[in-house]
Write an enzyme that holds these catalytic residues in place. Sequence first.
Site, PDB file in Angstrom:
ATOM      1  N   CYS A   1       7.062  -5.189  15.534  1.00  0.00           N
ATOM      2  CA  CYS A   1       6.692  -4.180  16.538  1.00  0.00           C
ATOM      3  C   CYS A   1       5.283  -4.501  17.049  1.00  0.00           C
ATOM      4  CB  CYS A   1       6.762  -2.772  15.959  1.00  0.00           C
ATOM      5  SG  CYS A   1       8.434  -2.313  15.435  1.00  0.00           S
TER       6      CYS A   1
ATOM      7  N   GLU B   1       0.832  -1.191   0.000  1.00  0.00           N
ATOM      8  CA  GLU B   1       0.000   0.000   0.000  1.00  0.00           C
ATOM      9  C   GLU B   1       0.871   1.247   0.000  1.00  0.00           C
ATOM     10  OE1 GLU B   1      -4.091  -1.455   2.031  1.00  0.00           O
ATOM     11  OE2 GLU B   1      -2.508  -0.947   3.438  1.00  0.00           O
TER      12      GLU B   1
ATOM     13  N   CYS C   1       1.941  -2.623  15.639  1.00  0.00           N
ATOM     14  CA  CYS C   1       1.844  -2.284  14.207  1.00  0.00           C
ATOM     15  C   CYS C   1       1.070  -3.337  13.427  1.00  0.00           C
ATOM     16  CB  CYS C   1       3.243  -2.139  13.625  1.00  0.00           C
ATOM     17  SG  CYS C   1       3.249  -1.753  11.864  1.00  0.00           S
TER      18      CYS C   1
ATOM     19  N   CYS D   1       6.453  -7.080   6.870  1.00  0.00           N
ATOM     20  CA  CYS D   1       7.597  -6.595   7.640  1.00  0.00           C
ATOM     21  C   CYS D   1       7.981  -7.670   8.649  1.00  0.00           C
ATOM     22  CB  CYS D   1       7.224  -5.304   8.372  1.00  0.00           C
ATOM     23  SG  CYS D   1       8.613  -4.570   9.292  1.00  0.00           S
TER      24      CYS D   1
ATOM     25  N   SER E   1      12.331   6.426   7.292  1.00  0.00           N
ATOM     26  CA  SER E   1      12.009   6.083   8.683  1.00  0.00           C
ATOM     27  C   SER E   1      12.483   4.668   8.988  1.00  0.00           C
ATOM     28  CB  SER E   1      10.495   6.178   8.895  1.00  0.00           C
ATOM     29  OG  SER E   1      10.151   5.811  10.203  1.00  0.00           O
TER      30      SER E   1
ATOM     31  N   CYS F   1       3.510   8.425   0.931  1.00  0.00           N
ATOM     32  CA  CYS F   1       4.134   7.502   1.875  1.00  0.00           C
ATOM     33  C   CYS F   1       4.280   6.159   1.153  1.00  0.00           C
ATOM     34  CB  CYS F   1       3.227   7.382   3.101  1.00  0.00           C
ATOM     35  SG  CYS F   1       3.803   6.187   4.305  1.00  0.00           S
TER      36      CYS F   1
ATOM     37  N   SER G   1      12.195   5.475  14.721  1.00  0.00           N
ATOM     38  CA  SER G   1      11.069   5.061  15.566  1.00  0.00           C
ATOM     39  C   SER G   1      11.609   4.709  16.937  1.00  0.00           C
ATOM     40  CB  SER G   1      10.372   3.851  14.938  1.00  0.00           C
ATOM     41  OG  SER G   1       9.766   4.243  13.725  1.00  0.00           O
ATOM     42  N   LEU G   2      11.297   5.544  17.907  1.00  0.00           N
ATOM     43  CA  LEU G   2      11.870   5.345  19.247  1.00  0.00           C
ATOM     44  C   LEU G   2      10.849   4.652  20.159  1.00  0.00           C
ATOM     45  CD1 LEU G   2      14.681   6.089  20.217  1.00  0.00           C
ATOM     46  CD2 LEU G   2      13.685   8.073  21.355  1.00  0.00           C
TER      47      LEU G   2
ATOM     48  N   CYS H   1      -0.697   5.865   9.953  1.00  0.00           N
ATOM     49  CA  CYS H   1       0.542   5.186  10.351  1.00  0.00           C
ATOM     50  C   CYS H   1       0.221   3.867  11.028  1.00  0.00           C
ATOM     51  CB  CYS H   1       1.302   5.994  11.398  1.00  0.00           C
ATOM     52  SG  CYS H   1       1.847   7.568  10.850  1.00  0.00           S
TER      53      CYS H   1
ATOM     54  N   GLY I   1       6.950  -2.063   5.818  1.00  0.00           N
ATOM     55  CA  GLY I   1       8.314  -2.577   5.744  1.00  0.00           C
ATOM     56  C   GLY I   1       9.362  -1.681   6.370  1.00  0.00           C
TER      57      GLY I   1
HETATM   58  N1  SAH Z   1       9.808   0.391   9.548  1.00  0.00           N
HETATM   59  C1  SAH Z   1       9.887   1.818   9.591  1.00  0.00           C
HETATM   60  C2  SAH Z   1       8.847   2.547   8.776  1.00  0.00           C
HETATM   61  C3  SAH Z   1       7.419   2.068   8.788  1.00  0.00           C
HETATM   62  S1  SAH Z   1       6.309   2.505  10.060  1.00  0.00           S
HETATM   63  C4  SAH Z   1       9.835   2.302  11.012  1.00  0.00           C
HETATM   64  O1  SAH Z   1       9.558   1.495  11.902  1.00  0.00           O
HETATM   65  O2  SAH Z   1      10.123   3.459  11.267  1.00  0.00           O
HETATM   66  C5  SAH Z   1       6.083   4.221  10.133  1.00  0.00           C
HETATM   67  C6  SAH Z   1       5.805   4.694  11.568  1.00  0.00           C
HETATM   68  O3  SAH Z   1       4.495   4.333  12.037  1.00  0.00           O
HETATM   69  C7  SAH Z   1       6.773   4.101  12.575  1.00  0.00           C
HETATM   70  O4  SAH Z   1       7.211   5.067  13.471  1.00  0.00           O
HETATM   71  C8  SAH Z   1       5.890   3.084  13.265  1.00  0.00           C
HETATM   72  O5  SAH Z   1       6.381   2.690  14.518  1.00  0.00           O
HETATM   73  C9  SAH Z   1       4.590   3.822  13.360  1.00  0.00           C
HETATM   74  N2  SAH Z   1       3.460   2.969  13.695  1.00  0.00           N
HETATM   75  C10 SAH Z   1       3.350   1.638  13.527  1.00  0.00           C
HETATM   76  N3  SAH Z   1       2.148   1.199  13.932  1.00  0.00           N
HETATM   77  C11 SAH Z   1       1.467   2.283  14.354  1.00  0.00           C
HETATM   78  C12 SAH Z   1       0.141   2.497  14.852  1.00  0.00           C
HETATM   79  N4  SAH Z   1      -0.697   1.496  14.952  1.00  0.00           N
HETATM   80  N5  SAH Z   1      -0.209   3.753  15.172  1.00  0.00           N
HETATM   81  C13 SAH Z   1       0.635   4.788  15.012  1.00  0.00           C
HETATM   82  N6  SAH Z   1       1.884   4.661  14.526  1.00  0.00           N
HETATM   83  C14 SAH Z   1       2.300   3.419  14.204  1.00  0.00           C
END
Ligand code: SAH
Length: 357
Positions: free
Chosen positions: A117, A93, A120, A113, A195, A106, A217-218, A336, A162
């Site tokens: 996390c 997507e 996600c 992926c 990111s 985006c 992503s912290l 996101c 990803g």
């Molecule tokens: N793999 C990369 C980029 C993809 S995710 C990364 O982790 O940075 C883009 C952003 O969306 C990341 O900061 C991710 O942690 C955040 N994200 C993932 N799931 C989410 C959710 N359910 N709500 C809000 N942000 C989310």
Amino acid sequence: MNAKPNIKDLSFKELAVFLTEHGHPIYRAKQIRQWLFQKRAILFAEMSNLSRGLREELDENFTIGRLQALRRAESRDGTVKFLFGLAGGASIESVLIPESRRLTLCVSTQAGCGFGCAFCATAVLGLTRNLMASEIVDQVLEASRTLNADRRITHVVLMGMGEPLANYDQTLSALQIMTDGEWGVGISPRRITVSTVGLVPQIQKLMAETRVNLAISLHAPSDELRGKLMPVNRKYSLSQLLDCCRALPIPRRKRITFEYVLLRAVNDSEQHARQLAKLLQGIRSKVNVIPFNPHPGTAYFRPTDAEVTRFQKVLYDAGVQVNVRRPRGDDIQAACGQLQGEEHERAPAIPISAAVS
Ligand code: SAH
């Protein structure tokens, strides 16, 4: 017989070798790439400044690959989500986000992926495969095709499905194609953001090899909590990640963005905010707070607006530059962390022009 390779995946060198072997001058490589990435040709026959012989040789040896546009959905807020089918059956997507004068796309860098996390939606899928550079760039080309002539994509964020830095070489080639002004898409690297979950060696490489913006992503201010939310923290701890950030050659006017998804009663207390501010001391950075976007099956919750503001205020008072990201397109699962794609076979192949939102 093997299927013909996609000409968009050939490096400049590979294209030059082909041209030389077939008795053509090397400068044709640039013209071919201009046709592919600037004029967005879909047939070799369109390449009118090449000789007919060369056009035929190209046609005999290569294809011009494209993503299969499966579906397009438009949100109440103007955000548009595209579902693209890949060769082999997976899908990805991309999300187009209009925002005053900006038009941001985006893009995804992997189908699925593998980083797991906890919060996600994409993580639930696991990793299907890496995208080729052409498949990353094609998201920009295909989304552009749907725009009126007076609109163009101004910014690109590698924040879709990803982990871009786990697909480093293809991501780097895609960035080269997107940023080259002579034969590529011609988007300035200052308008592109990558990111990452925080892969330290690849972050160092990326910052040495490109001039794109970096977002990390912290999501938690301690190893204990981050390790629970993001398994990658067991490989690269917070101190390794932040030491790496301190040493990066970031130009004076730039900042590293730290993303922090705010999960109710998990990482959203004032104490967490204070810890986060302390952690980022000495790093030229800004924090993007992303209130959690729910998706089917998740165990997490979005904090209330008051809780988000409380978290933001602690950071602000501690001198941290902080933005809260409004959810965009959450009514169509385009925000996101909501991207999941769909299996190719199950998706009805509605051409984008005929799709209803
Ligand atoms: N793999 C990369 C980029 C993809 S995710 C990364 O982790 O940075 C883009 C952003 O969306 C990341 O900061 C991710 O942690 C955040 N994200 C993932 N799931 C989410 C959710 N359910 N709500 C809000 N942000 C989310």
